[in-house]
Each structure stands twice: as C-alpha cells, then as structure tokens.
Scaffold this motif. Structure first.
Motif, PDB file in Angstrom:
ATOM      1  N   ARG A  42      24.268  65.557  18.243  1.00 41.46           N
ATOM      2  CA  ARG A  42      24.350  64.237  17.607  1.00 41.46           C
ATOM      3  C   ARG A  42      23.507  63.207  18.353  1.00 41.46           C
ATOM      4  O   ARG A  42      22.860  62.358  17.741  1.00 41.46           O
ATOM      5  CB  ARG A  42      25.805  63.787  17.532  1.00 41.46           C
ATOM      6  N   GLY A  43      23.526  63.264  19.670  1.00 39.18           N
ATOM      7  CA  GLY A  43      22.721  62.333  20.457  1.00 39.18           C
ATOM      8  C   GLY A  43      21.235  62.524  20.209  1.00 39.18           C
ATOM      9  O   GLY A  43      20.485  61.553  20.030  1.00 39.18           O
ATOM     10  N   LYS A  46      20.370  61.208  16.717  1.00 40.22           N
ATOM     11  CA  LYS A  46      20.281  59.748  16.694  1.00 40.22           C
ATOM     12  C   LYS A  46      18.968  59.274  17.307  1.00 40.22           C
ATOM     13  O   LYS A  46      18.329  58.357  16.797  1.00 40.22           O
ATOM     14  CB  LYS A  46      21.454  59.115  17.448  1.00 40.22           C
ATOM     15  N   ASN A  47      18.560  59.897  18.407  1.00 39.46           N
ATOM     16  CA  ASN A  47      17.277  59.537  19.013  1.00 39.46           C
ATOM     17  C   ASN A  47      16.138  59.755  18.031  1.00 39.46           C
ATOM     18  O   ASN A  47      15.226  58.934  17.933  1.00 39.46           O
ATOM     19  CB  ASN A  47      17.012  60.364  20.274  1.00 39.46           C
ATOM     20  N   HIS A  50      16.164  57.086  15.369  1.00 43.91           N
ATOM     21  CA  HIS A  50      15.746  55.787  15.889  1.00 43.91           C
ATOM     22  C   HIS A  50      14.243  55.708  16.148  1.00 43.91           C
ATOM     23  O   HIS A  50      13.717  54.636  16.400  1.00 43.91           O
ATOM     24  CB  HIS A  50      16.545  55.425  17.133  1.00 43.91           C
ATOM     25  N   SER A  70      20.825  49.357  14.021  1.00 46.12           N
ATOM     26  CA  SER A  70      21.268  50.452  14.869  1.00 46.12           C
ATOM     27  C   SER A  70      20.311  50.636  16.047  1.00 46.12           C
ATOM     28  O   SER A  70      20.736  50.881  17.173  1.00 46.12           O
ATOM     29  CB  SER A  70      21.358  51.739  14.049  1.00 46.12           C
ATOM     30  N   LYS A  71      19.020  50.510  15.796  1.00 46.60           N
ATOM     31  CA  LYS A  71      18.019  50.627  16.865  1.00 46.60           C
ATOM     32  C   LYS A  71      18.233  49.556  17.932  1.00 46.60           C
ATOM     33  O   LYS A  71      18.101  49.822  19.120  1.00 46.60           O
ATOM     34  CB  LYS A  71      16.611  50.500  16.301  1.00 46.60           C
ATOM     35  N   ASN A  73      21.021  48.065  18.754  1.00 49.09           N
ATOM     36  CA  ASN A  73      22.269  48.243  19.476  1.00 49.09           C
ATOM     37  C   ASN A  73      22.378  49.572  20.215  1.00 49.09           C
ATOM     38  O   ASN A  73      23.276  49.738  21.049  1.00 49.09           O
ATOM     39  CB  ASN A  73      23.455  48.137  18.501  1.00 49.09           C
ATOM     40  N   TYR A  74      21.482  50.491  19.953  1.00 47.30           N
ATOM     41  CA  TYR A  74      21.569  51.827  20.533  1.00 47.30           C
ATOM     42  C   TYR A  74      21.031  51.838  21.947  1.00 47.30           C
ATOM     43  O   TYR A  74      19.950  51.328  22.227  1.00 47.30           O
ATOM     44  CB  TYR A  74      20.796  52.821  19.649  1.00 47.30           C
ATOM     45  N   LYS A  75      21.797  52.408  22.845  1.00 42.33           N
ATOM     46  CA  LYS A  75      21.428  52.450  24.257  1.00 42.33           C
ATOM     47  C   LYS A  75      20.576  53.661  24.602  1.00 42.33           C
ATOM     48  O   LYS A  75      20.091  53.789  25.694  1.00 42.33           O
ATOM     49  CB  LYS A  75      22.691  52.460  25.137  1.00 42.33           C
ATOM     50  N   GLY A  76      20.463  54.596  23.680  1.00 38.91           N
ATOM     51  CA  GLY A  76      19.690  55.802  23.953  1.00 38.91           C
ATOM     52  C   GLY A  76      20.573  56.950  24.341  1.00 38.91           C
ATOM     53  O   GLY A  76      21.700  56.764  24.795  1.00 38.91           O
ATOM     54  N   PHE A  77      20.040  58.108  24.162  1.00 41.73           N
ATOM     55  CA  PHE A  77      20.783  59.334  24.459  1.00 41.73           C
ATOM     56  C   PHE A  77      20.612  59.675  25.928  1.00 41.73           C
ATOM     57  O   PHE A  77      19.510  59.803  26.417  1.00 41.73           O
ATOM     58  CB  PHE A  77      20.261  60.479  23.580  1.00 41.73           C
TER      59      PHE A  77
END
Length: 79
Positions: A42-43, A46-47, A50, A70-71, A73-77
């Motif tokens: 999943r991580g 998501k990467n 993004h 989402s981009k 707010n996303y901290k990255g995998f």
C-alpha cells in the motif's frame, strides 16, 4: 520492499496451509507477514499514485483535486 526470504516464507506457509495445515504459531507468523506485505504494498502504491500528474490535450494540469490534496498531506513511504 519485502525481502525475498519473507516473500518465500509467505508462499511456503500458504502452500502448507492448503496441504497439511498450519500450527497456531505458523498462523500467527503468516498473519504478521501478510500484514507487513500489505503495508509495504500500500505504501509503494501510494508513492506511485503521488507521482502521477494528469494533463489534458492542451497541456493543462487536470490532476484531480483529491489527488493534489493527498500529495500535499502525504509524508512519503518510509519502510
């Protein structure tokens, strides 16, 4: 990415579950490995999402607002 050894163990437990069955300890190990696999998958997914930018025929950015938010707010995998 999950190590090759862990993926092989997941497959080994899966085959064993279908043939002779698993012990309680093996069932717990299988669940733990599956959870780790899904978290990693999943991580990475998501990467990948993004990194997508949607552009129309004119070259205008038409990336959906939800993806843009989402981009932001996303901290990255990190795994």
């Amino acid at each position: 990415m999950l190590s090759k050894d862990k993926i092989e163990r997941i497959n080994e437990l899966s085959k064993r579950a279908k043939t002779v069955g698993l012990t309680k300890e093996e069932e717990k190990e299988q669940q733990k490995l599956r959870k780790e696999y899904l978290q990693t998958f999943r991580g990475a997914f998501k990467n990948q999402l993004h990194s997508v930018k949607v552009v129309d025929e004119k070259g205008d950015d038409v990336t959906p607002t939800a993806l843009k938010e989402s981009k932001k707010n996303y901290k990255g995998f990190s795994h």
